[in-house]
Design a protein around this motif. Structure first.
Motif, PDB file in Angstrom:
ATOM      1  N   UNK A  97       1.905   6.694   0.505  1.00  0.00           N
ATOM      2  CA  UNK A  97       2.368   5.651   1.409  1.00  0.00           C
ATOM      3  C   UNK A  97       3.285   4.642   0.469  1.00  0.00           C
ATOM      4  N   UNK A  98       4.416   4.327   0.694  1.00  0.00           N
ATOM      5  CA  UNK A  98       5.138   3.278  -0.123  1.00  0.00           C
ATOM      6  C   UNK A  98       4.880   1.985   0.680  1.00  0.00           C
ATOM      7  N   UNK A  99       5.181   0.908   0.201  1.00  0.00           N
ATOM      8  CA  UNK A  99       5.133  -0.143   1.058  1.00  0.00           C
ATOM      9  C   UNK A  99       5.370  -1.290   0.726  1.00  0.00           C
ATOM     10  N   UNK A 100       6.081  -2.349   1.122  1.00  0.00           N
ATOM     11  CA  UNK A 100       6.481  -3.745   0.832  1.00  0.00           C
ATOM     12  C   UNK A 100       5.136  -4.632   0.904  1.00  0.00           C
ATOM     13  N   UNK A 101       5.377  -5.551   0.083  1.00  0.00           N
ATOM     14  CA  UNK A 101       4.187  -6.662   0.540  1.00  0.00           C
ATOM     15  C   UNK A 101       3.692  -6.783   1.997  1.00  0.00           C
ATOM     16  N   UNK A 102       4.841  -7.062   2.569  1.00  0.00           N
ATOM     17  CA  UNK A 102       4.657  -7.300   4.060  1.00  0.00           C
ATOM     18  C   UNK A 102       4.099  -6.346   4.850  1.00  0.00           C
ATOM     19  N   UNK A 103       4.415  -5.058   4.601  1.00  0.00           N
ATOM     20  CA  UNK A 103       3.834  -4.127   5.554  1.00  0.00           C
ATOM     21  C   UNK A 103       2.497  -3.323   5.024  1.00  0.00           C
ATOM     22  N   UNK A 104       2.347  -3.802   3.913  1.00  0.00           N
ATOM     23  CA  UNK A 104       1.036  -3.147   3.183  1.00  0.00           C
ATOM     24  C   UNK A 104      -0.222  -3.183   4.072  1.00  0.00           C
ATOM     25  N   UNK A 105      -0.595  -4.313   4.814  1.00  0.00           N
ATOM     26  CA  UNK A 105      -1.880  -4.379   5.362  1.00  0.00           C
ATOM     27  C   UNK A 105      -2.057  -3.547   6.388  1.00  0.00           C
ATOM     28  N   UNK A 106      -0.815  -3.751   7.256  1.00  0.00           N
ATOM     29  CA  UNK A 106      -0.750  -2.897   8.349  1.00  0.00           C
ATOM     30  C   UNK A 106      -0.608  -1.484   8.031  1.00  0.00           C
ATOM     31  N   UNK A 120      -6.269   4.762  -2.843  1.00  0.00           N
ATOM     32  CA  UNK A 120      -6.057   4.550  -4.437  1.00  0.00           C
ATOM     33  C   UNK A 120      -4.831   3.556  -4.146  1.00  0.00           C
ATOM     34  N   UNK A 121      -5.024   2.236  -4.743  1.00  0.00           N
ATOM     35  CA  UNK A 121      -3.786   1.264  -4.848  1.00  0.00           C
ATOM     36  C   UNK A 121      -3.246   1.589  -6.075  1.00  0.00           C
ATOM     37  N   UNK A 122      -1.864   1.822  -6.176  1.00  0.00           N
ATOM     38  CA  UNK A 122      -1.279   1.926  -7.230  1.00  0.00           C
ATOM     39  C   UNK A 122      -0.397   0.664  -7.268  1.00  0.00           C
ATOM     40  N   UNK A 123      -0.337  -0.161  -6.269  1.00  0.00           N
ATOM     41  CA  UNK A 123       0.454  -1.280  -6.389  1.00  0.00           C
ATOM     42  C   UNK A 123      -0.621  -2.459  -6.142  1.00  0.00           C
ATOM     43  N   UNK A 124       0.156  -3.814  -6.614  1.00  0.00           N
ATOM     44  CA  UNK A 124      -0.376  -4.848  -6.058  1.00  0.00           C
ATOM     45  C   UNK A 124      -0.703  -5.164  -4.709  1.00  0.00           C
ATOM     46  N   UNK A 125      -2.201  -5.741  -4.549  1.00  0.00           N
ATOM     47  CA  UNK A 125      -2.591  -5.970  -3.094  1.00  0.00           C
ATOM     48  C   UNK A 125      -2.393  -7.291  -2.848  1.00  0.00           C
ATOM     49  N   UNK A 126      -1.542  -7.583  -1.815  1.00  0.00           N
ATOM     50  CA  UNK A 126      -1.136  -9.056  -1.745  1.00  0.00           C
ATOM     51  C   UNK A 126      -2.258  -9.945  -0.903  1.00  0.00           C
ATOM     52  N   UNK A 127      -2.558  -9.273   0.025  1.00  0.00           N
ATOM     53  CA  UNK A 127      -3.772  -9.913   1.217  1.00  0.00           C
ATOM     54  C   UNK A 127      -5.180  -9.337   0.619  1.00  0.00           C
ATOM     55  N   UNK A 128      -5.313  -9.437  -0.511  1.00  0.00           N
ATOM     56  CA  UNK A 128      -6.554  -8.973  -1.124  1.00  0.00           C
ATOM     57  C   UNK A 128      -7.926  -8.972  -0.270  1.00  0.00           C
ATOM     58  N   UNK A 129      -8.214 -10.604  -0.157  1.00  0.00           N
ATOM     59  CA  UNK A 129      -9.626 -10.723   0.603  1.00  0.00           C
ATOM     60  C   UNK A 129      -9.509 -10.067   1.962  1.00  0.00           C
ATOM     61  N   UNK A 130      -8.481  -9.918   2.451  1.00  0.00           N
ATOM     62  CA  UNK A 130      -8.447  -9.554   3.991  1.00  0.00           C
ATOM     63  C   UNK A 130      -8.572  -7.997   3.853  1.00  0.00           C
ATOM     64  N   UNK A 131      -7.741  -7.522   2.987  1.00  0.00           N
ATOM     65  CA  UNK A 131      -7.636  -5.797   2.889  1.00  0.00           C
ATOM     66  C   UNK A 131      -9.231  -5.351   2.435  1.00  0.00           C
ATOM     67  N   UNK A 132      -9.871  -6.213   1.317  1.00  0.00           N
ATOM     68  CA  UNK A 132     -11.041  -6.020   0.961  1.00  0.00           C
ATOM     69  C   UNK A 132     -12.238  -6.101   2.118  1.00  0.00           C
ATOM     70  N   UNK A 133     -12.049  -6.922   2.843  1.00  0.00           N
ATOM     71  CA  UNK A 133     -13.193  -7.230   3.944  1.00  0.00           C
ATOM     72  C   UNK A 133     -13.138  -5.832   4.777  1.00  0.00           C
ATOM     73  N   UNK A 134     -11.677  -5.626   5.374  1.00  0.00           N
ATOM     74  CA  UNK A 134     -11.516  -4.574   6.290  1.00  0.00           C
ATOM     75  C   UNK A 134     -12.082  -3.264   5.894  1.00  0.00           C
ATOM     76  N   UNK A 135     -11.924  -2.789   4.541  1.00  0.00           N
ATOM     77  CA  UNK A 135     -12.374  -1.665   3.845  1.00  0.00           C
ATOM     78  C   UNK A 135     -13.711  -1.618   3.779  1.00  0.00           C
ATOM     79  N   UNK A 136     -14.381  -2.702   3.040  1.00  0.00           N
ATOM     80  CA  UNK A 136     -15.862  -2.682   3.015  1.00  0.00           C
ATOM     81  C   UNK A 136     -16.476  -2.569   4.297  1.00  0.00           C
ATOM     82  N   UNK A 137     -16.041  -3.182   5.258  1.00  0.00           N
ATOM     83  CA  UNK A 137     -16.805  -3.122   6.575  1.00  0.00           C
ATOM     84  C   UNK A 137     -16.676  -1.552   7.226  1.00  0.00           C
ATOM     85  N   UNK A 138     -15.668  -1.023   6.934  1.00  0.00           N
ATOM     86  CA  UNK A 138     -15.597   0.518   7.408  1.00  0.00           C
ATOM     87  C   UNK A 138     -16.054   1.643   6.200  1.00  0.00           C
ATOM     88  N   UNK A 139     -16.763   1.096   5.056  1.00  0.00           N
ATOM     89  CA  UNK A 139     -17.165   1.813   4.193  1.00  0.00           C
ATOM     90  C   UNK A 139     -16.080   2.768   3.727  1.00  0.00           C
TER      91      UNK A 139
END
Lengths: 336, 336
Positions: A97-106, A120-139
């Motif tokens: 998946x390639x993505x811009x900052x804007x589309x990444x989270x989505x 696997x993130x090969x790019x900078x994660x902009x909304x880091x806290x939100x992404x982390x919470x989302x992924x943690x919650x879903x294991x």
């Protein structure tokens, strides 16, 4: 950790399991918008992932791992991808998946809802806290490559970027260069910052600072556009922060009939597969791209198999690859 | 066409809807292996896709489209991918998949089971009949790029490859070349066959055949490896079937101190983003890669929105881009 089940979603939404199943399986037309809304909200709050039978019924299904990169056009990432593909075990499928900052989270949300088991993130994660919470919650485990070295709580693959920058400076200094330009992209990722720091630090051990610091876009065209300033700086050598930009610099210098390395030495970074095909071939700092990709994939699979492993971190060394584009300084060119 | 529901699967397997839901949602541990087997078999026979709530609940969910390419390292595909990403509407997510002949079918199945709504094939499909049956059964539309021009029953984007090959021949002949080599990859895709046919056909109008036909691997290294034979053939010009191989040829000629275009003219195909950065810059046949990607994506989305549209086919023209690597033949070089 107990996995959230469809039953939990039904209970939270106050509807039957069959209703949840139908709504989440796209057969919920007969329910009211309010009920649908309740179910989707319960699903999102609990982090329920309606994945397929993949995890338990091994041998029938493959695990799906998503790899997120900033661009498919950058050879460094193309190589990472290719190494992962080539080394993926037979029970794993990869999607990229390639993505811009804007589309990444989505994009992440969409993949996870569809049952991607790890990322696997090969790019900078902009909304880091939100992404982390989302992924943690879903294991959903994830691993970061060194664009995110400042995240410490995750499995991580890094290369020794500081040393890489330092090696570039040492190589040019060892050839007698003292008037050295530095060409950078406008936006530096964390690993590029370290690259720059290593370069500047090593120059400073000889009481040097760059003869010029030129910023441009992170592309071959960016390198081409930087050539005018590079020539004006009367530098005898230049460190260019990646091979893509260096290819543009080589081309721009050829247009001005400036000879590499006779008139100016050029060193890049990455050792992409184009470096050895340039005319002249490009001196550069090699990252072990193939190993990086393979190792990252192995680590994330190990994490899937053993969710409670301690934090995994892998460091790779870089190396100087001397080719035709760097050579000894000519005294007549030094201008000092 | 009526979509297969979870109810159909339950009926066919002779179990309850709840049992199917649990088994397909990875909560079926309490069921016997025989029951699980029955459910999975019913699912596969009916072509049931347990997709998420994506299709009906627009605005909340995005549609997922899978793009399958032969390699991420080939700039042509990197560009196609980038153009699709850049032009994807906000309600669509794209995932990309590279795969070998062996892994392709499996990768498709895995994506579809996870709710991919449509596919674009940028590579040759090996198990064509099986793939087609599988996708048809699940109502997953797909579009093929011109690597599969021999499939006629599907939406398709093609470029005029025959004309492209013909243009390459005409350009070299117009510069006075008659001793022209052709450098090909070992395995030709359908579009490359057309490229070759156009080239040979146009040579034959002047009663010419290639001075040499050299086959090699489809890569920069392959181009490099072909240089020895090219030099031995005493050709004054060469058409190389893609830019990647042409870059290798340029590099190999430079090692032998053979000047391009003074000693030999080189023309590639694709106009990848490296072509204009080579030294010398590479004359080539340009495919409108950006438009191809955009159009393919638009067409497959249109198909999703309107499943009963008639067959969509789009043809693109190619054009000759003259740069530094081709020039007039020198009479002293002709050897005849």
């Amino acid at each position: 950790m107990r996995k959230i089940s469809i039953k939990d979603v039904a209970k939270k939404a106050g509807v039957s399991i069959a209703a949840v199943s139908q709504i989440l399986n796209n057969k919920g037309q007969r329910f009211s918008e309010a009920t649908i809304e309740k179910v989707l909200q319960a699903r999102d709050e609990l982090g329920y992932v309606p994945n397929s039978a993949a995890r338990n019924l091994k041998g029938r299904h493959k695990r799906l791992i998503g790899i997120i990169v900033p661009s498919f056009r950058m050879p460094f990432f193309a190589d990472i991808i290719q190494s992962m593909q080539a080394s993926a075990p037979s029970d794993v499928n990869l999607v990229f998946l390639g993505s811009t900052d804007e589309s990444l989270q989505d994009a992440i949300f969409s993949l996870v809802e569809r049952g991607v088991e790890a990322l696997v993130f090969g790019r900078h994660i902009p909304n880091r806290a939100e992404v982390n919470t989302f992924l943690k919650k879903r294991n959903i485990p994830y691993l970061v490559l060194d664009q995110n070295a400042d995240i410490n709580a995750h499995d991580m693959v890094q290369t020794n970027e500081f040393t890489g920058g330092s090696m570039a400076a040492s190589h040019l200094m060892s050839l007698g260069h003292r008037d050295i330009a530095l060409i950078l992209p406008n936006n530096l990722t964390d690993n590029m910052r370290q690259r720059r720091a290593g370069f500047l630090d090593t120059l400073s051990t000889a009481n040097l600072t760059p003869k010029a610091i030129i910023t441009t876009t992170l592309s071959k065209h960016g390198g081409l556009a930087a050539v005018h300033q590079l020539i004006q700086s009367k530098s005898t050598a230049a460190f260019i922060l990646n091979d893509e930009m260096a290819i543009g610099v080589l081309r721009g210098l050829a247009y001005q009939d400036i000879k590499v390395p006779d008139d100016i030495s050029i060193i890049g970074y990455d050792d992409t597969d184009y470096a050895e095909f340039m005319i002249p071939t490009l001196t550069t700092i090699a990252q072990p791209v193939w190993e990086i990709g393979e190792t990252a994939l192995k680590m994330i699979i190990r994490r899937l198999d053993h969710p409670n492993l301690p934090l995994q971190t892998e460091f790779f060394d870089v190396k100087l690859v001397i080719r035709e584009s760097t050579g000894p300084v000519k005294n007549t060119k030094g201008n000092h």
